[in-house]
Motif scaffolding. Structure first.
Motif, mmCIF file in Angstrom:
data_model
loop_
_atom_site.group_PDB
_atom_site.id
_atom_site.type_symbol
_atom_site.label_atom_id
_atom_site.label_comp_id
_atom_site.label_asym_id
_atom_site.label_seq_id
_atom_site.Cartn_x
_atom_site.Cartn_y
_atom_site.Cartn_z
ATOM 1 N N ASP A 34 40.682 34.274 44.017
ATOM 2 C CA ASP A 34 40.104 34.150 42.676
ATOM 3 C C ASP A 34 40.982 33.288 41.770
ATOM 4 O OD1 ASP A 34 37.652 35.429 42.791
ATOM 5 O OD2 ASP A 34 38.496 37.418 42.446
ATOM 6 N N HIS A 38 39.329 29.835 40.494
ATOM 7 C CA HIS A 38 38.757 29.927 39.156
ATOM 8 C C HIS A 38 39.758 29.892 37.999
ATOM 9 C CE1 HIS A 38 35.064 30.885 41.239
ATOM 10 N NE2 HIS A 38 35.598 31.966 41.769
ATOM 11 N N PHE A 60 36.381 32.400 29.385
ATOM 12 C CA PHE A 60 35.667 33.591 29.834
ATOM 13 C C PHE A 60 34.158 33.383 29.729
ATOM 14 C CE2 PHE A 60 33.575 37.647 28.798
ATOM 15 C CZ PHE A 60 33.807 38.316 29.991
ATOM 16 N N TRP A 63 33.070 31.416 32.687
ATOM 17 C CA TRP A 63 33.015 32.237 33.900
ATOM 18 C C TRP A 63 31.786 33.143 33.905
ATOM 19 C CZ3 TRP A 63 38.750 33.985 33.023
ATOM 20 C CH2 TRP A 63 39.621 32.981 33.464
ATOM 21 N N SER A 64 31.466 33.699 32.758
ATOM 22 C CA SER A 64 30.362 34.658 32.672
ATOM 23 C C SER A 64 29.024 34.038 33.067
ATOM 24 C CB SER A 64 30.248 35.222 31.247
ATOM 25 O OG SER A 64 31.434 35.897 30.879
ATOM 26 N N ILE A 67 29.771 33.181 37.283
ATOM 27 C CA ILE A 67 30.500 34.077 38.191
ATOM 28 C C ILE A 67 30.163 35.517 37.867
ATOM 29 C CG2 ILE A 67 32.770 34.805 39.025
ATOM 30 C CD1 ILE A 67 33.805 32.043 38.146
ATOM 31 N N SER A 70 33.040 38.055 36.439
ATOM 32 C CA SER A 70 33.830 37.396 35.401
ATOM 33 C C SER A 70 34.797 38.367 34.706
ATOM 34 C CB SER A 70 32.908 36.754 34.364
ATOM 35 O OG SER A 70 32.021 37.719 33.809
ATOM 36 N N ASN A 71 34.401 39.624 34.564
ATOM 37 C CA ASN A 71 35.298 40.608 33.942
ATOM 38 C C ASN A 71 36.552 40.824 34.782
ATOM 39 O OD1 ASN A 71 34.019 41.253 31.510
ATOM 40 N ND2 ASN A 71 32.626 42.691 32.496
ATOM 41 N N LEU A 73 37.901 38.512 36.675
ATOM 42 C CA LEU A 73 38.723 37.319 36.463
ATOM 43 C C LEU A 73 39.508 37.441 35.155
ATOM 44 C CD1 LEU A 73 36.328 34.410 37.515
ATOM 45 C CD2 LEU A 73 38.108 35.506 38.867
ATOM 46 N N ARG A 74 38.856 37.947 34.126
ATOM 47 C CA ARG A 74 39.524 38.147 32.841
ATOM 48 C C ARG A 74 40.715 39.094 32.995
ATOM 49 N NH1 ARG A 74 39.168 42.314 29.411
ATOM 50 N NH2 ARG A 74 37.378 43.148 30.565
#
Length: 312
Positions: A34, A38, A60, A63-64, A67, A70-71, A73-74
């Motif tokens: 990840d 990303h 973010f 990404w949302s 992906i 996305s949460n 990734l955050r």
């Protein structure tokens, strides 16, 4: 604090070895992927003190759109900033105050009714080998994840006390391997099992000994194995499901759905919160506090309640 802070990539390189010691190999591989796919392409070359909250909000939002996780990734991206704070590179985390749209969980396709589970298990019993039926019956009545299910050995089954020990899981690195939970890990737990499930396990233990031509039961023997008595691929249970005629109205039954359903049933049964979290390995409490506060009668009552929900 120095006048020039390091780049995000430089701090990530310091954080990653520390993170690796805290998770299994498969989780580490997914996290590293990840970051490489990303997070680092966007943040890697930037100096930490030049990364603002507005920039993180924009990343973010991007990404949302594309992906699904996305949460996650955050959360990963923020961990590197938190690590930088501990090293006194920066004073605050720009991801802390970004706006996150709450996603409503869709349970329609993930929670199975008692009638559907009963129909599915009946079909398993009629259409699959007894090993696979035993697997899905145990999965239904315990809510274990597939890695924990495939790692079980007969040493984990206590036929005298009607309990099951969960102290390991199957992980995937370069190859499959068994990863044991630490003694203090909240995933390391013992749960009570109902009589019917234990009876199925006893039948399968005897059948397995015949199939594998074992004179005596080996406590280290895996409950569920390939035809060559090796660790099953993590994808194997999903393939077994496809052989069963019973499907969901909107698609196939999934392995994850069994755990989600079991969790839902535990809450529906009105069990004690700590007992529910312990049974699923979800508790956020320390292990010592959990063991003090979860009473044996609460564990037993929870098992009985969810069993009754499934049967009657």
């Amino acid at each position: 604090m120095s006048n020039q802070t390091p780049t995000y990539l430089e701090v990530y390189a310091q954080w990653l070895p520390v993170y690796k010691t805290k998770v299994g190999e498969s989780t580490f591989d997914k996290t590293e992927r990840d970051f490489n796919n990303h997070i680092l392409p966007i943040l890697g070359s930037l100096q930490l003190d030049n990364i603002t909250q507005e920039m993180c909000q924009q990343y973010f939002n991007q990404w949302s759109v594309v992906i699904e996780h996305s949460n996650k990734l955050r959360t990963y991206a923020a961990r590197v900033f938190n690590f930088a704070i501990k090293l006194n590179y920066i004073e605050s985390n720009p991801f802390d105050r970004i706006k996150v749209k709450k996603v409503q969980r869709k349970y329609d396709d993930k929670i199975y009714t008692r009638e559907l589970l009963t129909e599915f298990l009946a079909a398993c019993k009629n259409e699959l080998e007894f090993q696979y039926y035993t697997f899905f019956h145990l999965l239904t009545y315990t809510g274990l994840n597939k890695g924990e299910m495939l790692a079980l050995t007969w040493e984990d089954v206590d036929f005298d006390k009607n309990t099951l020990r969960i102290n390991k899981t199957i992980s995937k690195g370069a190859e499959l391997y068994t990863r044991f939970y630490d003694d203090y890990d909240l995933l390391n737990r013992n749960i009570p099992i109902d009589d019917e499930t234990m009876a199925n396990l006893k039948i399968w233990q005897e059948l397995q000994a015949i199939y594998l031509n074992m004179a005596d039961n080996d406590n280290n023997q895996l409950l569920f194995t390939s035809n060559k008595n090796t660790i099953l691929q993590l994808s194997a249970p999903a393939k077994w499901i496809k052989k069963v005629s019973v499907k969901l109205p909107k698609g196939e039954i999934t392995i994850k759905g069994f755990r989600t359903t079991h969790e839902h049933l535990l809450f529906e049964a009105g069990g004690e919160m700590l007992a529910i979290k312990e049974r699923l390995g979800l508790s956020t409490e320390t292990r010592s506090r959990r063991m003090m506060e979860v009473r044996a009668e609460d564990r037993m009552e929870l098992m009985e309640k969810v069993t009754n929900l499934l049967k009657y």
